[in-house]
Design an enzyme around this catalytic site. Structure first.
Site, PDB file in Angstrom:
ATOM      1  N   HIS A  64      -2.926  -5.121 -11.212  1.00  0.00           N
ATOM      2  CA  HIS A  64      -2.680  -4.037 -10.250  1.00  0.00           C
ATOM      3  C   HIS A  64      -3.986  -3.539  -9.631  1.00  0.00           C
ATOM      4  O   HIS A  64      -4.611  -2.616 -10.151  1.00  0.00           O
ATOM      5  CB  HIS A  64      -1.947  -2.899 -10.975  1.00  0.00           C
ATOM      6  CG  HIS A  64      -1.372  -1.855 -10.070  1.00  0.00           C
ATOM      7  ND1 HIS A  64      -0.193  -1.215 -10.331  1.00  0.00           N
ATOM      8  CD2 HIS A  64      -1.819  -1.327  -8.899  1.00  0.00           C
ATOM      9  CE1 HIS A  64       0.073  -0.346  -9.364  1.00  0.00           C
ATOM     10  NE2 HIS A  64      -0.909  -0.386  -8.490  1.00  0.00           N
ATOM     11  N   LEU A  67      -7.145  -4.245  -2.869  1.00  0.00           N
ATOM     12  CA  LEU A  67      -8.362  -4.820  -2.285  1.00  0.00           C
ATOM     13  C   LEU A  67      -8.536  -4.427  -0.817  1.00  0.00           C
ATOM     14  O   LEU A  67      -9.555  -4.751  -0.208  1.00  0.00           O
ATOM     15  CB  LEU A  67      -8.384  -6.343  -2.463  1.00  0.00           C
ATOM     16  CG  LEU A  67      -8.391  -6.833  -3.917  1.00  0.00           C
ATOM     17  CD1 LEU A  67      -8.484  -8.350  -3.985  1.00  0.00           C
ATOM     18  CD2 LEU A  67      -9.532  -6.202  -4.721  1.00  0.00           C
ATOM     19  N   ARG A  68      -7.560  -3.741  -0.251  1.00  0.00           N
ATOM     20  CA  ARG A  68      -7.680  -3.094   1.071  1.00  0.00           C
ATOM     21  C   ARG A  68      -7.829  -4.047   2.253  1.00  0.00           C
ATOM     22  O   ARG A  68      -8.083  -3.599   3.371  1.00  0.00           O
ATOM     23  CB  ARG A  68      -8.856  -2.109   1.088  1.00  0.00           C
ATOM     24  CG  ARG A  68      -8.819  -1.051  -0.006  1.00  0.00           C
ATOM     25  CD  ARG A  68      -7.580  -0.209   0.033  1.00  0.00           C
ATOM     26  NE  ARG A  68      -7.647   0.943  -0.880  1.00  0.00           N
ATOM     27  CZ  ARG A  68      -6.589   1.597  -1.312  1.00  0.00           C
ATOM     28  NH1 ARG A  68      -5.377   1.221  -0.945  1.00  0.00           N
ATOM     29  NH2 ARG A  68      -6.727   2.633  -2.104  1.00  0.00           N
ATOM     30  N   ASN A  98       0.101  -3.218  -0.116  1.00  0.00           N
ATOM     31  CA  ASN A  98       0.113  -2.085   0.821  1.00  0.00           C
ATOM     32  C   ASN A  98      -1.168  -2.014   1.643  1.00  0.00           C
ATOM     33  O   ASN A  98      -1.881  -1.022   1.667  1.00  0.00           O
ATOM     34  CB  ASN A  98       0.372  -0.760   0.088  1.00  0.00           C
ATOM     35  CG  ASN A  98      -0.656  -0.461  -0.982  1.00  0.00           C
ATOM     36  OD1 ASN A  98      -1.331  -1.367  -1.479  1.00  0.00           O
ATOM     37  ND2 ASN A  98      -0.789   0.793  -1.345  1.00  0.00           N
ATOM     38  N   ASP A 155       4.436  -1.172  -3.924  1.00  0.00           N
ATOM     39  CA  ASP A 155       3.538  -0.192  -4.546  1.00  0.00           C
ATOM     40  C   ASP A 155       2.854   0.699  -3.504  1.00  0.00           C
ATOM     41  O   ASP A 155       2.502   0.261  -2.419  1.00  0.00           O
ATOM     42  CB  ASP A 155       2.460  -0.879  -5.377  1.00  0.00           C
ATOM     43  CG  ASP A 155       1.620   0.137  -6.118  1.00  0.00           C
ATOM     44  OD1 ASP A 155       2.194   1.010  -6.785  1.00  0.00           O
ATOM     45  OD2 ASP A 155       0.383   0.082  -6.002  1.00  0.00           O
ATOM     46  N   HIS A 182       6.792   1.170  -8.266  1.00  0.00           N
ATOM     47  CA  HIS A 182       6.028   2.428  -8.213  1.00  0.00           C
ATOM     48  C   HIS A 182       7.081   3.531  -8.249  1.00  0.00           C
ATOM     49  O   HIS A 182       7.789   3.744  -7.281  1.00  0.00           O
ATOM     50  CB  HIS A 182       5.230   2.449  -6.905  1.00  0.00           C
ATOM     51  CG  HIS A 182       4.628   3.772  -6.554  1.00  0.00           C
ATOM     52  ND1 HIS A 182       3.273   3.946  -6.401  1.00  0.00           N
ATOM     53  CD2 HIS A 182       5.183   4.973  -6.290  1.00  0.00           C
ATOM     54  CE1 HIS A 182       3.022   5.208  -6.071  1.00  0.00           C
ATOM     55  NE2 HIS A 182       4.165   5.858  -5.993  1.00  0.00           N
ATOM     56  N   ASN A 281      -2.267   9.018  -8.030  1.00  0.00           N
ATOM     57  CA  ASN A 281      -0.810   9.034  -8.024  1.00  0.00           C
ATOM     58  C   ASN A 281      -0.275   7.824  -8.766  1.00  0.00           C
ATOM     59  O   ASN A 281      -0.550   6.702  -8.357  1.00  0.00           O
ATOM     60  CB  ASN A 281      -0.316   9.006  -6.563  1.00  0.00           C
ATOM     61  CG  ASN A 281       1.173   9.266  -6.483  1.00  0.00           C
ATOM     62  OD1 ASN A 281       1.795   9.656  -7.461  1.00  0.00           O
ATOM     63  ND2 ASN A 281       1.748   9.004  -5.326  1.00  0.00           N
ATOM     64  N   ASP A 308      -5.199  -0.130 -11.621  1.00  0.00           N
ATOM     65  CA  ASP A 308      -4.771   0.524 -10.372  1.00  0.00           C
ATOM     66  C   ASP A 308      -6.000   0.870  -9.529  1.00  0.00           C
ATOM     67  O   ASP A 308      -6.071   1.944  -8.907  1.00  0.00           O
ATOM     68  CB  ASP A 308      -3.912   1.764 -10.653  1.00  0.00           C
ATOM     69  CG  ASP A 308      -3.205   2.271  -9.389  1.00  0.00           C
ATOM     70  OD1 ASP A 308      -3.265   1.587  -8.341  1.00  0.00           O
ATOM     71  OD2 ASP A 308      -2.598   3.360  -9.450  1.00  0.00           O
TER      72      ASP A 308
HETATM   73 ZN   LIG Z   1       1.508   2.790  -7.271  1.00  0.00          ZN
END
Ligand SMILES: [Zn+2]
Length: 436
Positions: A64, A67-68, A98, A155, A182, A281, A308
């Site tokens: 999890h 890496l953007r 995401n 996620d 998530h 979060n 995360d």
């Molecule tokens: Zn999440």
């Protein structure tokens, strides 16, 4: 320094001498070449690393990370994230979809895999469950698996529509991919920014109740039963969620769960001075939830650890608490925080703690096995559990500096990481640093 050299050629033999086996503690040596651990060391290896009693283990796996890329390279890139992973002892990371745009098509999964070819660790893309993560239309699970996706997840967002979640679980049975959830009921979260409780009240920050997470875990345990589908619960943080997962397992359902170092290290009191580095979060919870996290790890309810890892720029995190984004970086502190919070206090043995970062995540996603025995891919980490260091975010390989652990004195440091036999990290000044 006792490094007798010759990196270069793939068939060059590296010998690690005087290491300790991560499970048995016995003194061992291991040689590898062509990306594989060898049966025995040749008389004249090309390179010798004197481990000095450091522990040799399979490379760590993080299921999890964010890496953007594509889209937010100021926060992190696949290259910088993989470098941070290698510095933390990781040889494989699974990256969340995401991004901007979302990884919801075969083309984007292939793009990530191509982009990661020269990265310093193996990057395994997770594909979105719904198109654009908008929670309306399912993506092409079978094609995404064929393209190399290792799991499915929206996620960053929950799948609020229970009917859609049911269809997703049924459709995913045509693949081997788990649905990684998530869990967050958005109607309970409202515009909360931290854990609901005394600290939030004192600071005047709107709270997110733990139930925002646990009611969704309960729901998806029920849907796992209804569909006999495969659910993996992401970043669990509170007692009621662990209880729900424990219950699902007792009922023989195909459910698994992960948690992160910050949930066993910290409580919502870390937010005390409106510190946005402690804004994440799910949010940091009460001490009761922190204790329940340790208990769920110790009793085997938790299947594996993840970081995360969620990098943000300093400008974004410098905003007022309400407006700053959620998330902390975690790849470069994971192992030391595991030792500090779980091994030192006696909750877990070192070998079990390592298992939760190595073999356990591989089992959860059905990834190929890696060991330190002959024939295994040479995905290895050499680390010293006693070596003390101070977390200094200015020296992070990650572009993200957002962690509440900056300045903490910890013990346990990665000396060297090897991925596919190639050295991907060397701690400055450690024996494994010198190179040909
Ligand atoms: Zn999440």
């Amino acid at each position: 320094m006792s490094d007798s050299s010759a990196r270069g050629a793939a068939n060059a033999v590296t010998l690690i001498r005087d290491a300790r086996h991560w499970q048995t503690g016995e003194r061992i040596e291991r040689a590898f070449a062509n990306g594989q651990v060898l049966e025995r060391a040749p008389a004249a290896p090309d390179r010798v690393i004197e481990a000095g009693g450091a522990i040799l283990a399979p490379g760590l796996v993080d299921l999890h990370v964010h890496l953007r890329e594509p889209g937010q390279t100021a926060k992190e890139t696949i290259e910088s994230g993989a470098r941070a992973a290698a510095a933390g002892g990781f040889t494989s990371v699974a990256c969340m979809p995401n991004t901007k745009p979302v990884l919801d098509s075969v083309a984007w999964i292939e793009w990530v895999r191509h982009r990661a070819e020269k990265a310093l660790c193996r990057v395994l893309p997770i594909a979105a469950v719904t198109v654009g993560q908008e929670g309306a239309q399912l993506t092409e699970f079978v094609a995404l698996e064929r393209a190399g996706a290792v799991a499915l997840s929206d996620d960053g967002r929950p799948i609020m529509n229970a009917g859609l979640m049911r269809h997703a679980l049924e459709y995913a049975k045509q693949t081997r991919l788990p649905i990684v959830v998530h869990e967050e009921d958005l109607t309970l979260r409202g515009d909360g920014a931290m854990n609901e409780g005394l600290t939030a009240t004192r600071l005047g920050i709107r709270g997110i109740p733990a139930a925002a997470e646990s009611v969704m875990v309960r729901r998806d345990v029920e849907l796992a039963e209804l569909t006999q589908g495969r659910v993996h619960f992401a970043h669990l943080s509170c007692k009621a969620s662990f209880d729900a997962l424990r219950d699902g397992k007792a009922r023989g359902l195909r459910v698994s769960g992960e948690t992160c170092p910050h949930y066993w290290m910290l409580t919502d009191e870390a937010v005390a001075d409106y510190d946005t580095r402690a804004k994440m979060n799910p949010p940091l919870r009460s001490d009761l939830d922190r204790e329940a996290t340790v208990e769920a790890i110790a009793d085997g309810t938790i299947d594996c650890f993840v970081t995360d890892h969620a990098p943000h720029t300093e400008d974004e995190k410098r905003q007022p608490f309400d407006q700053a984004p959620f998330g902390i970086v975690g790849l470069e502190t994971a192992l030391a925080l595991t030792i500090a919070g779980l091994v030192r206090p006696g909750h877990l043995s070192l070998s079990r703690a390592l298992e939760l970062w190595t073999e356990a995540p591989r089992r959860v996603f059905g990834l190929p096995e890696v060991s330190i025995e002959p024939g295994s891919p040479a995905d290895l980490v050499l680390f010293d559990p006693e070596l003390e260091w101070t977390v200094d975010t200015s020296r992070f390989a990650s572009r993200g500096r957002n962690t509440p652990f900056d300045g903490w004195r910890l013990s346990g440091r990665v000396l060297a990481t090897f991925c596919g036999g190639q050295q991907t990290f060397a701690l400055e000044g450690a024996p494994a640093e010198a190179r040909a």
